[in-house]
Design a protein around this motif. Structure first.
Motif, PDB file in Angstrom:
ATOM      1  N   PHE A 139     -57.486 104.428 -40.732  1.00 32.74           N
ATOM      2  CA  PHE A 139     -57.929 103.753 -41.558  1.00 32.74           C
ATOM      3  C   PHE A 139     -59.706 102.131 -40.876  1.00 32.74           C
ATOM      4  N   ALA A 140     -60.348 102.825 -42.383  1.00 34.47           N
ATOM      5  CA  ALA A 140     -61.517 102.099 -41.256  1.00 34.47           C
ATOM      6  C   ALA A 140     -62.311 101.633 -42.807  1.00 34.47           C
ATOM      7  N   ALA A 141     -63.160 100.756 -41.754  1.00 36.20           N
ATOM      8  CA  ALA A 141     -64.233  99.662 -42.626  1.00 36.20           C
ATOM      9  C   ALA A 141     -63.317  98.179 -43.624  1.00 36.20           C
ATOM     10  N   GLY A 142     -62.086  98.264 -42.341  1.00 31.65           N
ATOM     11  CA  GLY A 142     -61.317  97.467 -42.542  1.00 31.65           C
ATOM     12  C   GLY A 142     -60.435  96.953 -44.257  1.00 31.65           C
ATOM     13  N   THR A 143     -60.446  96.038 -44.466  1.00 34.05           N
ATOM     14  CA  THR A 143     -59.659  96.014 -46.248  1.00 34.05           C
ATOM     15  C   THR A 143     -61.369  95.957 -47.205  1.00 34.05           C
ATOM     16  N   GLY A 144     -62.617  96.272 -46.801  1.00 37.71           N
ATOM     17  CA  GLY A 144     -63.745  96.137 -47.764  1.00 37.71           C
ATOM     18  C   GLY A 144     -63.796  95.463 -47.740  1.00 37.71           C
ATOM     19  N   ASN A 145     -63.362  93.861 -47.727  1.00 45.14           N
ATOM     20  CA  ASN A 145     -63.883  92.517 -48.074  1.00 45.14           C
ATOM     21  C   ASN A 145     -63.658  91.659 -46.443  1.00 45.14           C
ATOM     22  N   PRO A 146     -65.295  90.863 -47.080  1.00 45.99           N
ATOM     23  CA  PRO A 146     -66.725  90.459 -45.943  1.00 45.99           C
ATOM     24  C   PRO A 146     -65.523  88.845 -45.367  1.00 45.99           C
ATOM     25  N   TYR A 147     -64.774  88.800 -44.317  1.00 41.99           N
ATOM     26  CA  TYR A 147     -64.357  87.358 -43.914  1.00 41.99           C
ATOM     27  C   TYR A 147     -63.089  87.698 -43.059  1.00 41.99           C
ATOM     28  N   PHE A 148     -62.386  88.984 -43.728  1.00 38.96           N
ATOM     29  CA  PHE A 148     -61.562  89.576 -42.858  1.00 38.96           C
ATOM     30  C   PHE A 148     -61.137  90.189 -42.012  1.00 38.96           C
ATOM     31  N   THR A 149     -60.671  89.983 -40.923  1.00 35.28           N
ATOM     32  CA  THR A 149     -60.333  91.179 -39.672  1.00 35.28           C
ATOM     33  C   THR A 149     -59.798  92.138 -40.247  1.00 35.28           C
ATOM     34  N   THR A 150     -60.091  93.518 -38.781  1.00 32.40           N
ATOM     35  CA  THR A 150     -59.624  94.001 -37.980  1.00 32.40           C
ATOM     36  C   THR A 150     -57.948  94.277 -37.959  1.00 32.40           C
ATOM     37  N   ASP A 151     -57.749  93.014 -37.494  1.00 29.09           N
ATOM     38  CA  ASP A 151     -56.378  92.397 -37.834  1.00 29.09           C
ATOM     39  C   ASP A 151     -55.565  92.496 -38.815  1.00 29.09           C
ATOM     40  N   THR A 152     -56.441  91.305 -39.862  1.00 27.80           N
ATOM     41  CA  THR A 152     -55.191  92.104 -40.878  1.00 27.80           C
ATOM     42  C   THR A 152     -55.371  92.494 -41.246  1.00 27.80           C
ATOM     43  N   ALA A 153     -56.769  94.076 -41.049  1.00 26.21           N
ATOM     44  CA  ALA A 153     -56.470  94.905 -42.182  1.00 26.21           C
ATOM     45  C   ALA A 153     -55.477  96.266 -41.541  1.00 26.21           C
ATOM     46  N   ALA A 154     -55.305  95.865 -40.140  1.00 27.54           N
ATOM     47  CA  ALA A 154     -53.660  96.679 -39.618  1.00 27.54           C
ATOM     48  C   ALA A 154     -53.084  96.318 -40.215  1.00 27.54           C
ATOM     49  N   THR A 155     -52.918  94.866 -40.335  1.00 27.02           N
ATOM     50  CA  THR A 155     -51.260  93.767 -41.085  1.00 27.02           C
ATOM     51  C   THR A 155     -50.977  94.645 -42.573  1.00 27.02           C
ATOM     52  N   LEU A 156     -52.046  94.439 -43.307  1.00 33.97           N
ATOM     53  CA  LEU A 156     -52.355  94.946 -44.411  1.00 33.97           C
ATOM     54  C   LEU A 156     -52.308  96.600 -44.865  1.00 33.97           C
ATOM     55  N   ARG A 157     -52.548  96.933 -43.839  1.00 34.44           N
ATOM     56  CA  ARG A 157     -52.185  98.935 -44.322  1.00 34.44           C
ATOM     57  C   ARG A 157     -50.483  99.299 -43.440  1.00 34.44           C
TER      58      ARG A 157
END
Length: 245
Positions: A139-157
C-alpha cells in the motif's frame, strides 16, 4: 524456525499480517535513497514468510527520499510537503515490488493517489482478492491525505484488510523504556499496553496510529528487521520482540 517438513506454521490469527517498515530501512548504510542489496535482503525476509502461507500486506515509509514534516519545518507548505512524501512512498513501493518479483513472488502496488500507469488505485475488495490469491500487496501513498503518517496508513489498511497484527520492523528488537542506542541500561518490554505507549511517549508509532490500533484491537509486534530471518522467526513464535496491545 524450520523442522523437517518446512517452516513452522504461524498462529491461526496471523494468516494475514501487515509489515510496516520505514523508508530509512531501504537505504542501508547510505544517508539517502535506495540501497539495492538492502532492498533485496528485505524482499528475501518477506519471501521466507510468504513461503509459510501467510498473506502479506506492506506499508513502506518515504523518509529515505523525502519526509513531509522535515520539508514543512524548512518553510515548505505542509500539505505540499506531505504530498511529496506520499510520492516518495510510491517510489519505494515500486523498488520493493521489483525485488519481490525478481524472487518469483507476485506483488501488487496499490496507491491511495491514483496513478494508473505505474500502480493500481486502492479498491478494498480488489486488494483483498490479491491477498487471497497469494500476492503480496504494498500500500503506497499513505492514506492519500496530508497530515497523516504512514504509521496511521499501515494501521488503517491493516484494519481494512482484517490483518491479525501489524509487524513493525525496526533497527532494535522491541520497545524500550528509553533509546537503547544512547542508554545501555535501557529495559525492553516483552508486552506493553496501548495506553502505556501513549502515556510514556514511547516512539513505537504516532499517537493516531496507536489509538486506531487500540480501537480495533489490532496488536503491534515490534521486532528487528536487521536480524536475518527475524520476520519468519517472530511469526513462528521464536525470536525477540515486544507486543503492544
Amino acid at each position: 524456525m524450520e523442522d523437517a517438513t518446512g517452516p513452522t506454521p504461524p498462529h491461526p490469527n496471523l494468516r494475514r499480517v501487515m509489515l510496516k517498515i520505514s523508508g530509512e530501512a531501504l537505504m542501508g548504510d547510505q544517508g539517502f535513497g535506495l540501497h539495492p542489496p538492502t532492498v533485496e535482503r528485505i524482499a528475501r525476509e518477506v519471501q521466507s514468510v510468504h513461503k509459510m502461507g501467510v498473506e502479506i500486506c506492506m506499508v513502506i515509509g518515504g523518509g529515505n527520499i523525502f519526509r513531509g514534516l522535515q520539508g514543512s519545518a524548512q518553510g515548505m507548505e505542509r500539505t505540499t510537503a506531505d504530498y511529496m512524501g506520499m510520492l516518495a512512498t510510491v517510489m519505494n513501493a515500486l523498488a520493493v515490488q521489483g525485488a519481490m518479483e525478481s524472487l518469483g513472488i507476485h506483488t501488487r502496488v496499490v496507491s491511495a493517489i491514483p496513478m494508473d500507469q505505474v500502480c493500481e488505485p486502492y479498491i478494498r475488495r480488489r486488494a483483498v482478492r490479491h491477498l487471497e490469491k497469494g500476492r503480496v500487496v504494498i500500500f503506497a501513498a499513505g492514506t492519500g491525505n496530508p497530515y497523516f503518517t504512514t504509521d496511521t496508513a499501515a494501521t488503517l489498511r491493516a484494519s481494512e484488510m482484517s490483518c491479525g497484527a501489524i509487524f513493525k520492523g525496526t533497527k532494535v528488537d522491541g520497545v524500550y523504556d528509553k533509546d537503547p542506542v544512547l542508554h545501555p541500561d535501557a529495559v525492553r518490554y516483552d508486552r506493553i499496553s496501548y495506553d502505556d505507549v501513549l502515556t510514556k511517549h514511547l516512539k513505537v508509532m504516532d499517537a493516531s496510529a496507536i489509538a486506531l490500533a487500540r480501537e480495533n484491537g489490532l496488536p503491534i509486534i515490534v521486532f528487528s528487521l536487521d536480524a536475518p530471518g527475524g520476520f519468519q522467526s517472530i511469526l513462528s513464535g521464536e525470536g525477540t520482540s515486544t507486543r503492544v496491545g
